[in-house]
Design an enzyme around this catalytic site. Structure first.
Site, PDB file in Angstrom:
ATOM      1  N   ASN A 199       0.662  -1.157   0.014  1.00 24.20           N
ATOM      2  CA  ASN A 199      -0.319  -0.006   0.001  1.00 24.20           C
ATOM      3  C   ASN A 199       0.821   1.299  -0.096  1.00 24.20           C
ATOM      4  O   ASN A 199       1.862   1.241   0.869  1.00 24.20           O
ATOM      5  CB  ASN A 199      -0.918   0.079   1.220  1.00 24.20           C
ATOM      6  CG  ASN A 199      -2.008   1.018   1.131  1.00 24.20           C
ATOM      7  OD1 ASN A 199      -2.683   1.070   0.332  1.00 24.20           O
ATOM      8  ND2 ASN A 199      -2.243   1.876   2.194  1.00 24.20           N
ATOM      9  N   HIS A 234      -5.532   9.810  -2.357  1.00 24.28           N
ATOM     10  CA  HIS A 234      -5.342  10.927  -1.704  1.00 24.28           C
ATOM     11  C   HIS A 234      -5.082  12.128  -2.721  1.00 24.28           C
ATOM     12  O   HIS A 234      -3.918  12.537  -2.994  1.00 24.28           O
ATOM     13  CB  HIS A 234      -4.376  11.154  -0.485  1.00 24.28           C
ATOM     14  CG  HIS A 234      -4.710  10.226   0.753  1.00 24.28           C
ATOM     15  ND1 HIS A 234      -6.054  10.490   1.250  1.00 24.28           N
ATOM     16  CD2 HIS A 234      -3.845   9.180   1.229  1.00 24.28           C
ATOM     17  CE1 HIS A 234      -5.921   9.406   2.345  1.00 24.28           C
ATOM     18  NE2 HIS A 234      -4.583   8.665   2.027  1.00 24.28           N
ATOM     19  N   THR A 262      -7.179   2.316  -2.013  1.00 23.98           N
ATOM     20  CA  THR A 262      -7.474   2.177  -0.337  1.00 23.98           C
ATOM     21  C   THR A 262      -7.724   3.252   0.337  1.00 23.98           C
ATOM     22  O   THR A 262      -8.170   3.025   1.668  1.00 23.98           O
ATOM     23  CB  THR A 262      -6.059   1.528  -0.046  1.00 23.98           C
ATOM     24  OG1 THR A 262      -4.956   2.461  -0.043  1.00 23.98           O
ATOM     25  CG2 THR A 262      -5.751   0.141  -0.609  1.00 23.98           C
ATOM     26  N   GLU A 263      -7.469   4.562   0.057  1.00 22.54           N
ATOM     27  CA  GLU A 263      -7.782   5.743   0.973  1.00 22.54           C
ATOM     28  C   GLU A 263      -8.155   6.857   0.154  1.00 22.54           C
ATOM     29  O   GLU A 263      -7.696   7.945   0.114  1.00 22.54           O
ATOM     30  CB  GLU A 263      -6.284   5.888   1.614  1.00 22.54           C
ATOM     31  CG  GLU A 263      -5.855   4.641   2.528  1.00 22.54           C
ATOM     32  CD  GLU A 263      -4.607   5.101   3.283  1.00 22.54           C
ATOM     33  OE1 GLU A 263      -4.311   6.321   3.525  1.00 22.54           O
ATOM     34  OE2 GLU A 263      -3.959   4.247   3.590  1.00 22.54           O
ATOM     35  N   LEU A 264      -9.371   6.535  -0.416  1.00 24.20           N
ATOM     36  CA  LEU A 264      -9.914   7.603  -1.352  1.00 24.20           C
ATOM     37  C   LEU A 264     -10.300   8.893  -0.698  1.00 24.20           C
ATOM     38  O   LEU A 264     -11.409   8.763   0.066  1.00 24.20           O
ATOM     39  CB  LEU A 264     -10.924   7.111  -2.380  1.00 24.20           C
ATOM     40  CG  LEU A 264     -11.608   7.905  -3.461  1.00 24.20           C
ATOM     41  CD1 LEU A 264     -10.398   8.557  -4.265  1.00 24.20           C
ATOM     42  CD2 LEU A 264     -12.533   7.255  -4.174  1.00 24.20           C
TER      43      LEU A 264
END
Length: 375
Positions: A199, A234, A262-264
């Protein structure tokens, strides 16, 4: 009469818990058969102290990630101390709601206690000692949730931002270049059926993308299986371009791995770092010019945010053959980490649901984009 009062009371309670979005379609249903859609959860949401968010999560999402509670400092703060209660609650919540449960993260240079890298005198630990600690940590944490947590972010953010080489961390300094291989090996041994991920952020940048490709190829050459690469989304309103994001999806797929976003989230505020990423070490002093929407988001910016999400989800759906999961980094604007990074106390608007737990125009655009693509 009593039954009528009970019905009215139940309706009022439902409204107070944020069920006003009941008529809205669910993201998990709209993209069913394409990929999972989920969110990162905090302790309040998991413990039931934020019932409105809990209702929203159950309705909209079919996968969850833990924002902080499975990071080393939270779950394993001392050499012989583990704090499993929050993680147990998180896993139980996912199981009860039949969700795809993600573990985040086993190896990271941030939010890992100093003692992990030191001996009894405070000097750097030896390779042997650090390897033993890593294996024990992974065996204990992954082993506890074997068959319950479906996939793990094994290694997080190990590639340098600028050059694309291995980031200079204590893991690299003490263990050497096989640090990632060891983490994946230990994780696979602890739960052979779990999906295992690498990640990182800013993977749309060619030099960083190439660094990840090199790392994954080196793992594959050792017989280490990487299920998917997690691209932390991000992003800003205009950067990166859709073409840049797509180029990395295609490049990673050629490795024979899948891709997760994974971290939108989408940062609509000016960023003093001038960088598009998520290096939590980059922090700045408060400055009003970087916190410009304290009373609400202007309609013109709301429209840009809406179009940005629509374009991204159209891209995700286009590549649904290699994309397994889209995870928003937070549930509503109120609990986004971007309220406090890179400047503490900002009023940020990066997600699909507002501070009142209501869907924003961006949510509606994502739904329309999916339905349009399926006609």
């Amino acid at each position: 009469m009593n039954s009528r009062k009970s019905l009215i009371g139940a309706c009022m309670a439902a409204l107070s818990l944020g069920f006003v979005q009941k008529s809205e379609p669910a993201l998990k249903d709209v993209f069913k058969g394409d990929f999972y859609v989920g969110a990162a959860l905090n302790n309040a949401q998991i413990s039931g102290r934020d019932p409105q968010a809990t209702a929203l999560i159950k309705k909209q999402f079919n996968t969850i990630s833990p924002e902080n509670l499975l990071k080393w400092e939270a779950v394993h703060p001392g050499p012989t101390t583990y704090n499993f209660k929050p993680a147990d609650d998180y896993v139980a919540f996912g199981q009860q709601n039949k969700m795809f449960i993600v573990g985040h993260t086993l190896m990271w240079h941030q939010q890992t206690p100093k003692w992990v890298f030191e001996d009894e005198t405070g000097k750097p630990a030896s390779r042997e000692v650090l390897l033993k600690r890593l294996e024990e940590h992974i065996n204990t944490v992954v082993g506890r949730y074997k068959g319950k947590i479906n996939g793990w972010d094994v290694v997080n953010e190990a590639i340098d931002d600028q050059q694309g080489g291995l980031r200079k961390t204590k893991w690299l300094e003490i263990l050497g270049e096989d640090f990632a291989a060891k983490a994946f090996e230990f994780a696979h041994k602890a739960d052979p059926k779990a999906e295992l991920y690498y990640n990182d952020y800013s993977l749309y940048r060619p030099e960083k993308r190439e660094g990840v490709i090199k790392l994954v190829k080196s793992l594959q050459a050792k017989g280490v299986k990487v299920t998917a690469i997690g691209m932390q989304g991000h992003y800003g309103l205009t950067r990166p371009t859709i073409e840049q994001v797509e180029a990395s999806i295609v490049a990673f797929a050629k490795l024979g791995v899948h891709v997760n976003f994974t971290e939108l989230d989408i940062d609509v505020l000016p960023n003093p770092s001038k960088r598009q990423g998520a290096d939590i070490a980059d922090t700045f002093a408060a400055d009003e010019k970087y916190n410009v929407y304290t009373t609400g988001l202007p309609d013109s910016v709301q429209q840009k945010l809406t179009q940005r999400y629509a374009d991204l989800f159209a891209l995700f759906h286009k590549h649904r053959d290699v994309i397994d999961r889209i995870t928003l980094w937070g549930v509503t604007d109120a609990n986004s980490w971007l309220n406090d990074w890179p400047i503490t106390g900002r009023t940020s608007y990066p997600l699909l649901f507002d501070r009142s737990y209501q869907p924003k125009p961006a949510f509606e655009a994502v739904i329309r984009a999916a339905k349009k693509d399926k006609i």
